[in-house]
Design an enzyme around this catalytic site. Structure first.
Site, mmCIF file in Angstrom:
data_model
loop_
_atom_site.group_PDB
_atom_site.id
_atom_site.type_symbol
_atom_site.label_atom_id
_atom_site.label_comp_id
_atom_site.label_asym_id
_atom_site.label_seq_id
_atom_site.Cartn_x
_atom_site.Cartn_y
_atom_site.Cartn_z
ATOM 1 N N HIS A 1 1.980 5.233 9.610
ATOM 2 C CA HIS A 1 1.120 4.124 9.186
ATOM 3 C C HIS A 1 0.241 3.632 10.327
ATOM 4 O O HIS A 1 0.716 3.425 11.452
ATOM 5 C CB HIS A 1 2.000 2.972 8.679
ATOM 6 C CG HIS A 1 1.317 2.028 7.757
ATOM 7 N ND1 HIS A 1 0.292 1.203 8.162
ATOM 8 C CD2 HIS A 1 1.512 1.777 6.443
ATOM 9 C CE1 HIS A 1 -0.111 0.472 7.132
ATOM 10 N NE2 HIS A 1 0.612 0.804 6.073
ATOM 11 N N CYS B 1 0.833 -1.203 0.000
ATOM 12 C CA CYS B 1 0.000 0.000 0.000
ATOM 13 C C CYS B 1 0.870 1.257 0.000
ATOM 14 O O CYS B 1 0.586 2.216 -0.724
ATOM 15 C CB CYS B 1 -0.944 -0.006 1.199
ATOM 16 S SG CYS B 1 -0.120 -0.203 2.807
#
Length: 328
Positions: free
Chosen positions: A176, A149
């Site tokens: 994150h 991602c």
């Protein structure tokens, strides 16, 4: 295009939500889901999602599989994918997270699928593809990795910056949200910092994007370093990138070129608003540039900050790359 999903976890379930939202003329048919969890569990976790909220339609289970809004998707529950009939499937979306060896990655092909797209980094892939960065390298590969991602957000951004002024050096920090790789309470892990409770602390760690950038953009190999800080939020991550450009330019010149490049991109977006992470939930872009946080320092250094929904945006790219694979 006929798709099948192997692994009905966070990415597998998000892909199903996106497939169900597509117009009928999209010509995407999901013909099978395989997961080792019981059907009752799969149906429950699809209906009630802590991140994206309850699915707004009807979800039922039966002998044939999972029925959503009256549409039934057959389900199998085999740990060995070679025992599942995937004849006629154009692309298998392997969302298990375990397709790292050639033997495991090829199981979808052995079961009859035409091609396999892996939802993460995999040394078993013939090529690693990031839309907007190196999708011209896809070719006729049968086993493809969709990278990570973070790489899907970072690689198109770096390519744009390199096209604008040449990237000499750079460093990326991804802020994150926590994932299933972290424990909810302190528990042993290989990385000592990641042994700590993911929802209670900011955890400095590594990012696979640092290595994958060298794979996706090999002409920049060794020029981009990176790190991650896992933070106590469940959804939406961010990229904070500082690069030094080879070409000097004024702030106005850079802003004009950068804005034009973002607006022309199929995977990058931008916002002029002072948004926070929760505002970006379920955004389909690989990265949404936060324009108020982006600025030049001098004539060569640029700081870019952008948001990405690490589940929703990545799942959208899985479908995009699957389309490319099916039409090759």
């Amino acid at each position: 295009m006929k798709l099948a999903i192997n692994g009905f976890g966070r990415i597998g379930r998000t892909i199903l939500r996106q497939v169900l939202a597509l117009p009928q003329e999209s010509n995407i048919e999901l013909v099978l889901i395989n997961d080792i969890a019981p059907l009752e569990t799969c149906a429950y976790l699809f209906k009630y999602d802590s991140t994206f909220g309850p699915y707004p339609g009807t979800v039922a289970q039966g002998d044939a599989g999972l029925t959503v809004d009256g549409r039934t998707v057959p389900m199998t529950h085999s740990a060995d994918l070679t025992r599942v009939d995937l004849s006629g499937v154009d692309v298998l979306l392997d969302c298990t997270g375990i397709a790292r060896s050639t033997d495991v990655a090829r199981r979808g092909l052995s079961a009859g699928a035409g091609k396999v797209l892996i939802s993460g980094p995999s040394p078993a892939a013939e090529v690693t593809v990031v839309l907007g960065a190196n999708d011209d390298q896809l070719g006729s590969a049968r086993i493809v990795s969709n990278a990570s991602c973070t790489t899907n957000g970072l690689a198109p951004l770096i390519k744009v910056l390199d096209d604008i002024g040449g990237v000499a050096l750079g460093h990326m920090t991804t802020i994150h949200c926590y994932t299933n790789s972290q424990p909810m309470v302190d528990a042993p892990r290989g990385d000592l910092a990641r042994s700590r409770a993911g929802a209670l602390s900011m955890v400095p760690t590594t990012s696979s994007a640092t290595h994958l950038i060298d794979v996706v953009l090999p002409h920049l190999a060794g020029r981009i370093s990176g790190a991650a800080v896992r933070v106590p939020t469940a959804s939406v991550s961010a990229i904070d990138l500082v690069v030094t450009l080879e070409q000097s330019m004024s702030t106005d010149a850079f802003d004009d070129k950068f804005r034009r490049a973002i607006d022309a991109s199929s995977v990058l977006g931008r916002t002029d608003l002072p948004l926070v992470s929760s505002d970006l939930r379920a955004r389909p872009e690989s990265l949404v540039i936060a324009w108020p946080e982006t600025r030049m320092v001098g004539e060569n250094q640029v700081r870019v900050f952008g948001w990405y929904d690490n589940e929703w945006g990545f799942s959208a790219r899985m479908l995009d790359v699957a389309r490319l694979m099916a039409t090759d």
